[in-house]
Motif scaffolding. Structure first.
Motif, PDB file in Angstrom:
ATOM      1  N   UNK A 151      47.793  19.587  -7.658  1.00 51.34           N
ATOM      2  CA  UNK A 151      48.146  18.379  -6.909  1.00 51.34           C
ATOM      3  C   UNK A 151      47.808  17.103  -7.675  1.00 51.34           C
ATOM      4  N   UNK A 152      47.285  17.252  -8.893  1.00 49.08           N
ATOM      5  CA  UNK A 152      46.966  16.083  -9.711  1.00 49.08           C
ATOM      6  C   UNK A 152      45.760  15.307  -9.222  1.00 49.08           C
ATOM      7  N   UNK A 153      44.831  15.978  -8.545  1.00 48.69           N
ATOM      8  CA  UNK A 153      43.661  15.287  -8.009  1.00 48.69           C
ATOM      9  C   UNK A 153      42.615  15.068  -9.099  1.00 48.69           C
ATOM     10  N   UNK A 154      42.034  13.884  -9.060  1.00 43.48           N
ATOM     11  CA  UNK A 154      40.919  13.586  -9.946  1.00 43.48           C
ATOM     12  C   UNK A 154      39.638  13.996  -9.235  1.00 43.48           C
ATOM     13  N   UNK A 155      38.945  14.989  -9.766  1.00 45.60           N
ATOM     14  CA  UNK A 155      37.643  15.382  -9.236  1.00 45.60           C
ATOM     15  C   UNK A 155      36.629  15.320 -10.376  1.00 45.60           C
ATOM     16  N   UNK A 156      35.353  15.449 -10.036  1.00 51.74           N
ATOM     17  CA  UNK A 156      34.325  15.236 -11.060  1.00 51.74           C
ATOM     18  C   UNK A 156      34.428  16.197 -12.243  1.00 51.74           C
ATOM     19  N   UNK A 157      34.715  17.497 -12.057  1.00 60.09           N
ATOM     20  CA  UNK A 157      34.860  18.351 -13.240  1.00 60.09           C
ATOM     21  C   UNK A 157      35.930  17.848 -14.210  1.00 60.09           C
ATOM     22  N   UNK A 158      37.012  17.286 -13.679  1.00 61.40           N
ATOM     23  CA  UNK A 158      38.077  16.740 -14.529  1.00 61.40           C
ATOM     24  C   UNK A 158      37.606  15.470 -15.223  1.00 61.40           C
TER      25      UNK A 158
ATOM     26  N   UNK B  38      45.993  13.714 -19.551  1.00 55.59           N
ATOM     27  CA  UNK B  38      46.924  12.672 -19.079  1.00 55.59           C
ATOM     28  C   UNK B  38      48.287  13.269 -18.750  1.00 55.59           C
ATOM     29  N   UNK B  39      48.737  14.188 -19.602  1.00 53.52           N
ATOM     30  CA  UNK B  39      50.038  14.819 -19.355  1.00 53.52           C
ATOM     31  C   UNK B  39      49.988  15.689 -18.108  1.00 53.52           C
ATOM     32  N   UNK B  40      48.873  16.403 -17.924  1.00 50.23           N
ATOM     33  CA  UNK B  40      48.758  17.324 -16.798  1.00 50.23           C
ATOM     34  C   UNK B  40      48.578  16.586 -15.472  1.00 50.23           C
ATOM     35  N   UNK B  41      47.658  15.645 -15.429  1.00 47.80           N
ATOM     36  CA  UNK B  41      47.324  14.963 -14.176  1.00 47.80           C
ATOM     37  C   UNK B  41      48.268  13.803 -13.905  1.00 47.80           C
TER      38      UNK B  41
ATOM     39  N   UNK C 156      52.052  15.212 -14.358  1.00 51.81           N
ATOM     40  CA  UNK C 156      52.467  16.276 -13.441  1.00 51.81           C
ATOM     41  C   UNK C 156      52.769  17.604 -14.091  1.00 51.81           C
ATOM     42  N   UNK C 157      52.373  17.780 -15.366  1.00 52.91           N
ATOM     43  CA  UNK C 157      52.597  19.062 -16.039  1.00 52.91           C
ATOM     44  C   UNK C 157      51.420  19.983 -15.737  1.00 52.91           C
TER      45      UNK C 157
ATOM     46  N   UNK D  93      49.055  25.347 -18.022  1.00 49.79           N
ATOM     47  CA  UNK D  93      48.223  24.145 -18.105  1.00 49.79           C
ATOM     48  C   UNK D  93      46.902  24.355 -17.374  1.00 49.79           C
ATOM     49  N   UNK D  94      46.948  25.049 -16.241  1.00 53.54           N
ATOM     50  CA  UNK D  94      45.709  25.332 -15.498  1.00 53.54           C
ATOM     51  C   UNK D  94      44.759  26.167 -16.346  1.00 53.54           C
ATOM     52  N   UNK D  95      45.294  27.156 -17.058  1.00 55.36           N
ATOM     53  CA  UNK D  95      44.456  27.991 -17.919  1.00 55.36           C
ATOM     54  C   UNK D  95      43.783  27.146 -18.991  1.00 55.36           C
ATOM     55  N   UNK D  96      44.544  26.218 -19.579  1.00 55.98           N
ATOM     56  CA  UNK D  96      43.949  25.346 -20.602  1.00 55.98           C
ATOM     57  C   UNK D  96      42.909  24.421 -19.974  1.00 55.98           C
TER      58      UNK D  96
END
Length: 338
Positions: A247-254, A270-273, A276-277, A282-285
């Protein structure tokens, strides 16, 4: 996919909310009856939408905190039942609104109300529940309790808007993020705990102790939720692991992984969050980078810090069943990540 993290504390023991559940069981039965009553309406869609979320298996931690924080100071009236119900309605309304803002498909493993009835119904039923909550606050007749809960409602809304302003912005700082969760999550925890001593006519010091306990418990609770999104299980989380990332959420781990990474790694975030990629590759990376930079361990350490403040807030209070249960809740909230 998830990363199992160890808190590396050999002295840990299993903690649970069972002492709190047991301590508040009789009062929670009355709260649950009032919830069903106050969620009723001649407009058929209102109870349908409300009950979909109310009956979805949440622990109802916040109203239990209100009940325990009242009875630990000897309160034996009726007001804590209405205030606990009001707190739960405020929380439920926030979830209904959150799912619309976040465009979420699942909540606690079930389709969100917005996916079944649409965004408009979710928002309006959330407004109905807020209205019912404020009616119950007025019925209690405590201006101090009304002030605390109405202030929390305003702060929660501010937190929602603040979250929108930092959404998908990788320049969000740790302080920015803590401001969001202090408003969105911790404010209601704090209010839920503070209204108990208010109606019990406890001292100002006792009221301040429960307020501090609540806000720091709320911060710890949310930070552990952030950890679980990358290192938990769908069963524990009530949603799919990695949903915050998708969902592109910014949380502390990110935030931590982004700030600790090199330029190419920051470009990935930046590309993922922002871009929207956020597919499974991308999640695995993302999980790999979060592991590389110790983001889950350090987010858990932040949660432990707030948990310690919550414990210290209760330390001066006399020992009681309620105090022991509230302390156990702190351990439960943090130990979810172990």
């Amino acid at each position: 996919m998830g990363v199992v993290i160890s808190l590396e504390d050999g002295n840990r023991r299993d903690a649970s909310v069972k002492p709190l559940v047991d301590n508040t069981r009789a009062d929670m039965d009355r709260v649950n009856q009032l919830i069903l009553s106050k969620a009723g309406s001649d407009v058929a869609m209102i109870p349908e939408v409300a009950n979909h979320l109310i009956s979805s298996g949440g622990k109802r931690l916040r109203p239990m905190l209100t009940l325990a924080s009242a009875t630990m100071f000897g309160y034996d009236g009726e007001a804590h039942i209405k205030l606990a119900t009001a707190v739960e309605f405020m929380h439920t309304a926030t979830l209904l609104h959150d799912d619309v803002v976040d465009e979420s498909d699942l909540r606690r493993g079930r389709s969100t109300a917005r996916m079944i009835w649409g965004n408009q119904a979710s928002v309006l039923v959330g407004d109905f529940l807020l209205g019912q909550a404020f009616k119950m606050m007025v019925e209690v007749g405590s201006l101090d309790a009304l002030d605390v809960l109405s202030t929390a409602a305003a702060v929660i809304a501010e937190g929602e808007v603040l979250q929108l302003s930092v959404a998908k912005n990788m320049e969000t700082t740790e302080d920015d993020y803590l401001s969001v969760i202090r408003a969105k999550t911790a404010a209601l925890f704090s209010a839920a705990c503070e209204v108990g001593p208010i109606i019990a006519e406890a001292s100002k010091a006792e009221r301040n102790a429960l307020r501090s306990y609540g806000i720091n418990l709320g911060l710890a609770f949310q930070l552990i939720d952030d950890v679980l999104d990358y290192g938990g299980s769908a069963r524990d989380l009530g949603k799919n692991v990695g949903d915050d990332f998708r969902e592109g959420k910014i949380t502390l781990p990110v935030v931590l992984a982004y700030r600790r990474g090199n330029e190419s790694e920051r470009a990935f975030w930046r590309e993922a969050i922002e871009g929207g990629n956020s597919d499974e590759q991308a999640l695995e990376k993302a999980l790999g980078l979060i592991t590389k930079y110790g983001s889950l361990k350090d987010t858990t350490a932040r949660a432990e810090h707030y948990a310690s403040i919550a414990r210290d807030a209760l330390a001066p209070l006399p020992d009681s069943e309620q105090k022991a249960a509230l302390l156990e809740v702190i351990a439960f909230c943090v130990n979810r990540a172990s």
